[in-house]
Design a protein around this motif. Structure first.
Motif, mmCIF file in Angstrom:
data_model
loop_
_atom_site.group_PDB
_atom_site.id
_atom_site.type_symbol
_atom_site.label_atom_id
_atom_site.label_comp_id
_atom_site.label_asym_id
_atom_site.label_seq_id
_atom_site.Cartn_x
_atom_site.Cartn_y
_atom_site.Cartn_z
ATOM 1 N N ALA A 100 17.163 6.104 2.139
ATOM 2 C CA ALA A 100 15.653 5.684 2.071
ATOM 3 C C ALA A 100 15.386 4.127 2.261
ATOM 4 O O ALA A 100 14.804 3.683 3.103
ATOM 5 C CB ALA A 100 15.085 6.135 0.905
ATOM 6 N N PHE A 112 8.145 3.039 -5.807
ATOM 7 C CA PHE A 112 9.022 4.070 -6.538
ATOM 8 C C PHE A 112 10.305 3.508 -6.406
ATOM 9 O O PHE A 112 11.076 3.532 -7.651
ATOM 10 C CB PHE A 112 8.614 5.382 -5.974
ATOM 11 N N LEU A 113 10.740 2.881 -5.354
ATOM 12 C CA LEU A 113 12.270 2.548 -5.340
ATOM 13 C C LEU A 113 12.356 1.069 -5.930
ATOM 14 O O LEU A 113 13.526 0.570 -5.954
ATOM 15 C CB LEU A 113 12.729 2.900 -3.968
ATOM 16 N N LEU A 153 17.864 4.761 -9.835
ATOM 17 C CA LEU A 153 18.342 4.891 -8.520
ATOM 18 C C LEU A 153 19.695 5.482 -8.429
ATOM 19 O O LEU A 153 20.459 5.720 -7.177
ATOM 20 C CB LEU A 153 18.558 3.509 -7.720
ATOM 21 N N VAL A 166 18.909 7.547 -1.991
ATOM 22 C CA VAL A 166 18.450 6.078 -2.023
ATOM 23 C C VAL A 166 18.797 5.233 -0.963
ATOM 24 O O VAL A 166 17.945 4.373 -0.350
ATOM 25 C CB VAL A 166 18.587 5.466 -3.434
ATOM 26 N N GLU A 209 16.267 3.186 5.867
ATOM 27 C CA GLU A 209 15.200 3.832 6.842
ATOM 28 C C GLU A 209 14.025 2.699 6.635
ATOM 29 O O GLU A 209 13.295 2.300 7.601
ATOM 30 C CB GLU A 209 14.978 5.196 6.318
ATOM 31 N N VAL A 210 13.371 2.490 5.530
ATOM 32 C CA VAL A 210 12.377 1.424 5.392
ATOM 33 C C VAL A 210 12.631 0.149 5.751
ATOM 34 O O VAL A 210 11.809 -0.294 6.299
ATOM 35 C CB VAL A 210 11.913 1.534 3.908
ATOM 36 N N ALA A 253 0.737 -1.251 -0.033
ATOM 37 C CA ALA A 253 0.093 0.057 -0.006
ATOM 38 C C ALA A 253 0.880 1.083 0.008
ATOM 39 O O ALA A 253 0.258 2.592 -0.111
ATOM 40 C CB ALA A 253 -1.011 0.003 1.271
ATOM 41 N N ILE A 254 2.159 1.172 0.039
ATOM 42 C CA ILE A 254 3.039 2.541 0.187
ATOM 43 C C ILE A 254 3.679 2.478 -1.095
ATOM 44 O O ILE A 254 4.515 1.982 -1.533
ATOM 45 C CB ILE A 254 4.257 2.040 1.393
ATOM 46 N N PRO A 255 3.191 3.738 -1.842
ATOM 47 C CA PRO A 255 3.563 3.821 -3.402
ATOM 48 C C PRO A 255 5.141 4.214 -3.230
ATOM 49 O O PRO A 255 5.807 3.784 -4.424
ATOM 50 C CB PRO A 255 2.804 5.414 -3.637
ATOM 51 N N TYR A 256 5.803 4.809 -2.329
ATOM 52 C CA TYR A 256 7.033 4.959 -2.170
ATOM 53 C C TYR A 256 8.028 3.785 -2.469
ATOM 54 O O TYR A 256 9.047 3.917 -2.858
ATOM 55 C CB TYR A 256 7.447 6.106 -0.987
#
Lengths: 147, 148
Positions: free
Chosen positions: A59, A21-22, A43, A56, A62-63, A15-18
């Protein structure tokens, strides 16, 4: 129960678009969760090397830290087993760039150093060829959200 | 010392040459000696929280990292190339959905080997930053050993 956690994790990530994206996905094996960042030309930061963009890498770390926290939180009852999963919020993140990330797939794994009722401290490392030779690492603090 | 026009071109090219900066839709809005303002328009694909539409912190980190690297590149004693050594980010509040996020970076100190940067990210309410970061960057002086 483990498949229930797995399903929740997949639904939450999807559900997380980001993440799309990556192109990041997560693989689990028992207690362990691995973030996977397949190489893609978008990237790249420095096209001369070519190296992954530092943002990148940040991110991705972090995720993976957040998802690692969710994976361990679900299993330990710190995070409510409900959809959608209420994600921890990043308070701060310190990223240590050890060497350039190259134009290849990258992997990351988080270690939860402390997970309390409100705050968690997480260390996360990212590598490409050898897990023992990370190209970046980070430590972050996260706010656990009450459902 | 380089001419300012030359430095400005270097920093502008620095951002345009980064495939990921293009993917994020980053725009170099302002540039000065060791200072940059880089904006990131709100975009659905950058959402981190589907319930609220808030942009993912990772995208804000990428924005701040890019603005910081560009600030190093446009410092008067700036290097021919730079890379992030370390970045410490504080996330103060979620960015308001639908609003452009703007990073203001300042390379406040530079040595032969290291550049130090402060950066603040805001949305339209500039009195309350979304995130702040401090970073250390490598200084690649080029072949002659002197930063140009």
């Amino acid at each position: 129960m483990s498949s229930e956690y797995e399903r929740l994790l997949r639904e939450t990530a999807a559900a997380i678009p980001y993440l799309a994206f990556l192109g990041i996905r997560f693989e689990t094996a028992g207690n362990e969760l691995t973030g996977v960042l397949p190489y893609a030309p978008d990237l790249i930061g420095n096209p001369l090397i070519p190296a992954l963009h530092g943002g990148v890498t940040a991110a991705f770390l972090e995720v993976t830290a957040i998802t690692g926290l969710v994976w361990s939180g679900l299993r330990q009852g710190v995070i409510a087993v409900q959809a959608p999963v209420i994600l921890p919020k990043t308070i701060d993140l310190t990223i240590d760039y050890l060497r350039p990330g190259t134009a290849r797939d990258a992997f990351a794994r988080a270690r939860i150093n402390r997970s309390g009722r409100r705050y968690a401290s997480v260390h996360v490392e990212a590598w490409q060829d050898e897990p023992d030779r990370p190209f970046a690492q980070a430590t972050g603090h996260f706010l656990m959200q009450r459902g | 010392m380089r001419a300012m026009a030359d430095i400005t071109d270097t920093a502008r090219m620095f951002i345009q040459a980064l495939p990921h900066a293009r993917a994020l839709g980053l725009v170099l809005e302002e540039i000065g000696q060791g200072r940059t303002v880089v904006s990131m328009p709100w975009d659905e694909k950058l959402i981190g929280d589907p319930a609220t539409g808030v942009i993912h912190g990772g995208a804000v980190s990428a924005l701040m990292d890019t603005a910081s690297g560009a600030a190093v590149m446009c410092h008067p004693a700036g290097p021919v190339s730079t890379a992030t050594l370390d970045l410490r980010i504080d996330y103060m509040r979620p960015a308001t959905p639908g609003q452009t996020i703007r990073a203001r970076a300042e390379c406040h100190h530079i040595t032969r080997s290291v550049a130090f940067v402060r950066v603040t990210a805001t949305d339209e309410d500039e009195s309350r930053p979304v995130a702040m970061a401090t970073g250390a960057f490598t200084v690649d002086a080029g072949r002659n050993g002197d930063p140009r």
